[in-house]
Design a protein around this motif. Structure first.
Motif, short mmCIF file in Angstrom:
data_model
loop_
_atom_site.label_atom_id
_atom_site.label_comp_id
_atom_site.label_asym_id
_atom_site.label_seq_id
_atom_site.Cartn_x
_atom_site.Cartn_y
_atom_site.Cartn_z
N MET A 32 0.86 -1.18 0.00
CA MET A 32 0.00 0.00 0.00
C MET A 32 0.89 1.23 0.00
O MET A 32 1.71 1.42 0.90
N ARG A 33 0.72 2.08 -1.03
CA ARG A 33 1.50 3.31 -1.14
C ARG A 33 0.75 4.44 -0.43
O ARG A 33 -0.38 4.77 -0.81
N SER A 43 0.47 8.30 0.58
CA SER A 43 0.86 9.68 0.32
C SER A 43 0.88 10.44 1.64
O SER A 43 -0.13 10.52 2.35
N GLU A 45 8.41 -0.78 3.23
CA GLU A 45 9.28 -1.36 2.22
C GLU A 45 10.18 -0.31 1.58
O GLU A 45 11.35 -0.57 1.28
N GLU A 46 9.64 0.90 1.37
CA GLU A 46 10.40 1.92 0.63
C GLU A 46 9.85 3.30 0.96
O GLU A 46 8.66 3.46 1.25
N GLU A 92 9.72 6.84 -0.99
CA GLU A 92 9.96 7.48 -2.28
C GLU A 92 9.72 8.99 -2.13
O GLU A 92 8.59 9.44 -1.92
N ILE A 113 6.11 9.38 -0.66
CA ILE A 113 5.31 8.16 -0.67
C ILE A 113 5.98 7.14 0.24
O ILE A 113 7.17 6.84 0.08
N ASP A 138 5.76 3.30 1.21
CA ASP A 138 5.20 2.02 0.75
C ASP A 138 5.25 1.02 1.91
O ASP A 138 6.32 0.61 2.34
N SER A 147 3.90 -2.63 3.91
CA SER A 147 3.51 -4.01 3.62
C SER A 147 2.83 -4.58 4.86
O SER A 147 3.47 -5.19 5.71
N ALA A 199 -0.43 6.83 -5.69
CA ALA A 199 -0.73 5.52 -5.11
C ALA A 199 -0.43 4.38 -6.07
O ALA A 199 -0.68 3.21 -5.75
N GLY A 200 0.06 4.70 -7.28
CA GLY A 200 0.39 3.67 -8.25
C GLY A 200 -0.78 3.20 -9.08
O GLY A 200 -0.73 2.12 -9.68
N GLU A 247 -6.23 -5.20 -7.06
CA GLU A 247 -6.33 -4.40 -5.85
C GLU A 247 -7.61 -4.74 -5.09
O GLU A 247 -7.64 -4.76 -3.86
#
Length: 811
Positions: free
Chosen positions: A1-2, A4, A33-34, A36, A159, A161, A163, A243-244, A364
């Motif tokens: 889940m990204r 914002s 996880e990341e 951005e 962002i 991310d 998990s 959100a991708g 999704e």
């Protein structure tokens, strides 16, 4: 889940820096996880206005632009975009700006002899699109020249991310993460206000027919007429892109926005297309499982053959969507859509997971339904989506039909004891001191999570806790609440101290015995293998209710079948014979349900002599039954076990005349024999392959004997043995084991060893009999035996064999 960060800050008053927020979420169990940082994508890119555009003197496809970025002098920029023209606002990358999306640093240069002092950017060069047809043109007017473009493009955002674990379905939505952040930081929540919408009942316009209430507890169908399909406003497109999610149109984007905001999947059908596909004057939306020979073309353009586990949305019983997974192409919203049917539904997690897996399709929507969406907020998400569609696309909701079979969404109260919290969690750090979690901490943490607490016992500090609907799938027991207290109090605040008293570890008897077994089988040259416990169902296996694949949908009932497959595979790959064993779990059905047991099995074959075949002209010799039995006997001798062999014909995989059942201490140990010739021919195996399978429990029971666990020294005799041979004709049905046992019983303590050294069948041997020759060794521990002492014992053995087995003595 990204996530914002800008969007999150609209929902909760969080002031933490993105890095601090990510660390807080990770410690609380929502692994990041990341991170951005989208701000870097357009760092140094400013708002500019093309004042003048002229064709390039030396290139047909290039143009020379005079660009105003709010500085005293205009920038001269060579541009190759076909949509460049005068009097438009554009993003301009100035000299020394680095664009990470295209790995380019802007420098002053000359293009076909004309100087260029920057670059007018497209959305692809700013990392917002994969491909762009030209430069980006701002739709706003009177922008501040030289200003930062990032707020206009949604690039002033970070962002995160995350998990979430499988039990945290609520963390797959912005609202759920906002609630989590509010509980972790104590910040205030500002969830979207959703006003209830009064919509007439859909009687005569839209009907619902839900065939399986468990698979679809609730379904809301809303008819909205007069919508105008267009591109979504930029704020919505930027939010989806962050959100991708790819923007499509205002109606579809609105449903995706609610998916991200509330975690509730929605779907919009083109009503006119659905009506045309369904046929007839009336329209009934149904929910049922697929039938044989049905198909559906989904939104990804694939025509899918439906399976019985696929849950469908139907229009007058014709499939139009995979429920909870993906819509159908024939009813999708398109540029000419004027009327829509908005679906807001609840689908069972297990049914959705099976349907998704059956088509190898995960979306999704299915990812959220599989974990379980919040049943209590279905209506909120539906009303929010309707309001957003009306705002963006116009239209009027004219009818709404509801099929609601939801049970009470209020969870049962849970008793929580402070003493149990202290017992499970132990000591914690409190203001540079060591203490316990206090009652005030428990009340604050659970209240921040949305729980309602009522003190049931003041003296012992026992609460009755009511869990909010959006966490009812996750918080079901007292230990779940204790986990939440630990998580939000902070795992980093727990004391990392070993117990004061420790004891040396050790292996259990079962572990030691299994290691002993493995060592014994490896010592005779067998390779240990480990195979899947899941197999393809063929006979009476225990079939799984929710298998991953058909090939692995049942539990194995024996180990030998897998070893035969492994032998065949190794031989087909040119690796020769596989001499291997396996220790593993097998499963069977009984009156008491599914039974589990540990078993040990092996397979043997091929030529035991890998080198030195020159003496046989290089030709391999198949393994004999006695060589295979000798390998097994070596294992038993190494373990100190006396195993008996008896003829056996029960296993149809084994040769009926070369199979023996194994017995240990009066209990059936297992089976050993040569593979049946028909099976060997069917599989294309070597000429002679042997297999065995034994019960681990019987073996371990025998190895538990004290004399095997603690070996005792037995003095050996220093005096020579006196040997005698004994030959006779014996019936074929009499086994050698029976003969040996009779000899030892008749001889008493003087007989030290019995060994068969010859067997003959053929000429001069009576029918139904065979000639056997044994070597008998007599020995005493305190003296050298004489013929006078041995001869009476030897005659006693001869008489016992004649009397019991009616043998014909030859010597």
């Amino acid at each position: 889940m990204r996530i914002s960060v800008n969007w999150l800050r609209e929902l909760v008053d969080v002031t933490l820096a993105p890095e601090e927020l990510a660390e807080t979420l990770t410690i609380a169990g929502l692994e990041v996880e990341e991170i951005e940082d989208r701000r870097q994508l357009a760092d140094g890119v400013v708002i500019g206005k093309i004042v003048e555009r002229q064709p390039h003197p030396n290139a047909d496809k290039l143009s020379v632009c005079q660009v105003d970025i709010g500085q005293p002098t205009l920038l001269n920029i060579v541009c190759g975009a076909p949509n460049a023209r005068a009097d438009i606002y554009v993003p301009v990358a100035t000299v020394n700006t680095y664009l990470p999306a295209v790995d380019l640093k802007i420098r002053p240069t000359k293009l076909r002899g004309v100087r260029s002092e920057g670059m007018i950017c497209s959305l692809a060069e700013l990392g917002l699109e994969k491909e762009s047809a030209g430069i980006h043109i701002f739709s706003q007017e009177n922008l501040k020249l030289g200003g930062d473009v990032r707020p206009l493009l949604g690039l002033d955002d970070v962002i995160i991310d995350i998990s979430p674990t499988a039990n945290r379905a609520d963390a797959l939505s912005m609202v759920g993460v906002a609630r989590e952040v509010a509980a972790l930081t104590g910040a205030s929540l500002h969830l979207p206000k959703v006003a209830p919408i009064s919509i007439p009942a859909g009687e005569g316009i839209l009907s619902l027919k839900v065939a399986d209430k468990q698979a679809c507890p609730a379904y809301i169908g809303t008819v909205i007429e007069g919508v105008k399909i267009a591109a979504s406003p930029e704020w919505l497109q930027r939010r989806l892109q962050a959100a991708g999610v790819r923007p499509i149109n205002n109606v579809v984007d609105a449903t995706n926005y609610i998916l991200l905001e509330w975690g509730q999947p929605l779907h919009a059908f083109d009503r006119d297309r659905t009506q045309a596909l369904a046929g007839g004057d009336s329209l009934t939306i149904g929910v049922r499982f697929a039938r044989e020979n049905e198909s559906l073309k989904t939104l990804d353009g694939q025509t899918r053959s439906l399976k019985p586990q696929n849950l469908l949305i139907t229009a007058n019983d014709r499939p139009v969507a995979l429920a909870g997974v993906m819509g159908g192409e024939e009813t999708e919203v398109h540029s000419g859509t004027q009327n829509i049917i908005l679906e807001a539904a609840l689908f069972d997690p297990v049914a959705t997971r099976r349907s998704s897996r059956a088509q190898s399709l995960r979306t999704e929507s299915s990812a959220r339904y599989e974990r379980g969406v919040n049943q209590a907020e279905l209506d909120i998400a539906c009303h929010r989506a309707i309001a957003l569609i009306v705002e963006l696309a116009g239209g009027t909701p004219i009818a709404q039909t509801v099929a609601d079979g939801r049970e009470n969404t209020t969870s049962q109260p849970i008793q929580l004891r402070l003493a149990r919290i202290h017992q499970v969690l132990g000591a914690v750090k409190r203001d540079n001191a060591i203490g316990q979690i206090e009652a005030e901490d428990v009340e604050r943490i659970l209240t921040d999570l949305g729980c309602q607490l009522e003190l049931a016992s003041t003296k012992d500090k026992v609460w009755t806790v009511t869990v909010p609907p959006y966490r009812c799938r996750d918080l079901e027991r007292e230990i779940d609440l204790i986990e939440e207290v630990a998580r939000l109090f902070g795992y980093d605040r727990f004391i990392d101290k070993l117990p004061d008293k420790t004891e040396p570890g050790g292996l259990s008897f079962e572990d030691r015995a299994q290691r002993q077994l493995r060592e014994a089988f490896r010592a005779v040259g067998l390779t240990e293998v480990v195979q899947y416990s899941l197999v393809k169902p063929e006979k009476d296996e225990v079939v799984l209710a929710n298998p991953l694949f058909v090939e692995y949908s049942a539990l194995r009932t024996n180990l030998l079948d897998g070893l035969i497959d492994a032998f065949e595979y190794n031989q087909s790959q040119g690796n020769g014979a596989l001499n291997a064993f396996e220790i593993g779990r097998i499963f069977s059905r009984s009156e008491d349900g599914v039974q589990e047991a540990d078993s040990i099995a092996g397979i043997l074959g091929g030529d035991l002599i890998s080198e030195g075949r020159w003496s046989r002209s290089g030709k391999p010799a198949p393994m004999t039954w006695y060589e295979a039995k000798g390998i097994l006997e070596s294992v038993f001798d190494r373990l100190g076990l006396a195993v008996e062999y008896q003829p056996d014909r029960k296993d149809d995989r084994l040769h009926p005349g070369r199979t023996a059942s194994l017995w240990l201490g009066g209990k059936r140990l297992g089976t050993f024999g040569q593979l049946h010739p028909q099976l060997r021919q069917k599989r294309g195996l070597l000429d002679a392959v042997y297999g065995f399978e034994m019960s681990c429990s019987v073996l371990l029971g025998a190895l538990a004997r004290e004399d095997l666990q603690t070996p005792h020294f037995r003095p050996y005799s220093t005096y020579p043995a006196l040997e005698r041979d004994l030959a006779f004709f014996a019936p074929v049905k009499v086994s050698v084991v029976e003969l040996e046992m009779a000899m030892k019983k008749a001889a008493g303590g003087l007989l030290d060893k019995v060994e068969l050294f010859d067997e003959y069948r053929g000429e001069n041997v009576p029918d139904g009999q065979r000639s056997l020759a044994f070597s008998l060794a007599y020995r005493a521990s305190d003296r050298t035996l004489t013929d006078a002492e041995v001869e009476p014992v030897h005659n006693k053995i001869r008489e016992a064999l004649v009397e019991r087995f009616n043998v014909s003595l030859r010597s």
